[in-house]
Design a protein around this motif. Sequence first.
Motif, short mmCIF file in Angstrom:
data_model
loop_
_atom_site.label_atom_id
_atom_site.label_comp_id
_atom_site.label_asym_id
_atom_site.label_seq_id
_atom_site.Cartn_x
_atom_site.Cartn_y
_atom_site.Cartn_z
N ASP A 4 -40.10 -44.56 17.08
CA ASP A 4 -40.11 -43.42 17.97
C ASP A 4 -40.25 -43.97 19.37
O ASP A 4 -40.84 -45.02 19.58
CB ASP A 4 -41.34 -42.56 17.62
N SER A 225 -49.31 -43.39 8.78
CA SER A 225 -48.43 -43.87 9.86
C SER A 225 -48.75 -45.33 10.20
O SER A 225 -47.88 -46.09 10.60
CB SER A 225 -48.54 -42.99 11.10
N MET A 394 -36.50 -36.99 11.09
CA MET A 394 -36.35 -38.44 10.88
C MET A 394 -35.12 -38.65 10.01
O MET A 394 -34.68 -37.73 9.31
CB MET A 394 -37.59 -39.03 10.22
N GLY A 398 -35.91 -43.85 8.88
CA GLY A 398 -37.25 -43.57 9.38
C GLY A 398 -37.31 -43.39 10.88
O GLY A 398 -38.37 -43.23 11.45
N ASN A 400 -35.75 -41.41 14.56
CA ASN A 400 -35.30 -40.06 14.86
C ASN A 400 -34.19 -40.05 15.89
O ASN A 400 -33.94 -39.07 16.54
CB ASN A 400 -36.48 -39.22 15.34
N ASP A 409 -39.14 -34.09 9.33
CA ASP A 409 -40.23 -35.02 9.08
C ASP A 409 -41.46 -34.17 8.75
O ASP A 409 -42.18 -33.71 9.64
CB ASP A 409 -40.43 -35.86 10.35
N THR A 412 -45.00 -35.30 9.98
CA THR A 412 -45.23 -35.07 11.41
C THR A 412 -45.41 -33.58 11.69
O THR A 412 -46.24 -33.19 12.52
CB THR A 412 -44.08 -35.68 12.23
#
Length: 473
Positions: A4, A225, A394, A398, A400, A409, A412
């Motif tokens: 990310d 995470s 995502m 994995g 985005n 996701d 999230t």
Amino acid sequence: MEKDADGFYAPASADAAEAPAVAAAAAGSSEIPATEEKHEDPSASNLIKSTFEVSVTLADQQADPHSPLYSAKTFEELGLHQDLLKGIYDMGFSKPSKIQERALPLLLSNPPQNFIGQSQSGTGKTAAFVLTMLSRVDFSLNKPQALCLAPSRELARQIMSVVVAMGKFTNVQTEYAIKDNLPKGASNVTAHIIVGTPGTLTDLIKRRVIDVSEVKVFVLDEADSMLDQDGLGDQTLRVKNMLPRNRPVQIILFSATFPDNVRTFANKFAPNANKIELQKTELSVDSIRQFYMDCRNEDHKYDVLVSLYHLLTIGQSIIFCQHRHTADRIAQRMTAEGHKVASLHGAKDAAERDAIIDSFREGREKVLITTNVIARGIDILQVNMVVNYDLPLMNERGDNRNRDDARPDIETYIHRIGRTGRFGRKGISINFVHDKRTWGQMEQIEKATGKHIIRIETHDLDEMEEQMKKALK
Ligand SMILES: Nc1ncnc2c1ncn2[C@@H]1O[C@H](COP(=O)(O)OP(=O)(O)OP(=O)(O)O)[C@@H](O)[C@H]1O
């Protein structure tokens, strides 16, 4: 490897955005007494005053066996040291939550055993691991003995404020391992508890600024995470591999979510752990009412957001976007049009990030436009509204970035909406959808979480206000 753009899942450079930290006011301090309390708009700002009152009946919730806040025990019965009990009561906690009641005896038993704990957002996981760290430290030994890692500098700073508040009546010494707030001097950190992010901590251990030879406890907050191999997993593993091998280290993992692909790794990372797990249907708390608004297109999303402004400022709100540039663009446009909003993301420098989150925490800003960087862990009790301006996405790799093969996701999403509805408070989330694809993604979220998402007309602000009042009652 960067998942990310915002440091939330980023590698070593994620830490680069970290900075001077203050042990802020006790983030954990509870304002809910065991009896009903009314919250009026706490802001001193001259923005529109709240017309709503949010009532929370914590005593009732702690007596309901189906609530994640339920507790049959008292803190005294959990075997905590007197000085820690003082700290807990000083923070205004009167009874443990379900996760605290169930986890603490397992976390504190001897010999220490690894632990994997799952409990919904805002149900008090932080206190469980902070009390464990404080309980296991020998205050007469001036060496690091407990390490705690989190995925963002904002969360590391918040956790530290809880360590400081709970440890107020002990001799605990603390130190950060976050960028731009590094320990002074080149070596020999003597603090007992270190809280930080993985890249910076790895670096400090490698450079021997932090000596881990006496470490007894290693905590990962937002563990899924932190162990996700597309994200921070490699760095976290690196820290673990640097811990002493000649003595047991208690490994403690906490999160509201543990997707299957990470759970397997978590079991290897913390072998033979005691576990507390949630069913898939229990992942989010019921006190968050979820809505969606069907916008005509991307541009219309902006108009709808602006039209919601007075509702957003009734309490405090967090608006989540998928990208930094969207957050900046919206914030700039709204500011230019006379609205007061702040934006926060990983491209801002550390000092600025700290100033923005502190200002929001203190209620000086009411609307925060952000990215996934603060989707997890951030605990600001006055936040009663979360807007998913963009749904969290995502793809199979994995990340985005590529929207073509993006799927929602779910984890999230659960963490984002969990920024409201903290510890029994009521909260609202609103998803913006604007085409068939985003509609389908929201349906998948609805299916996965098992919670109904209610439609609200974009043009009917009276209905919106009505629904809000009902949801927050
Ligand atoms: N026993 C308690 N009594 C009253 N308030 C509490 C208690 N335990 C925790 N709290 C408060 O509840 C709020 C949420 O706690 P915390 O931030 O630890 O949640 P969490 O489970 O870690 O959530 P997340 O999954 O979002 O990280 C905090 O403001 C904290 O001070």
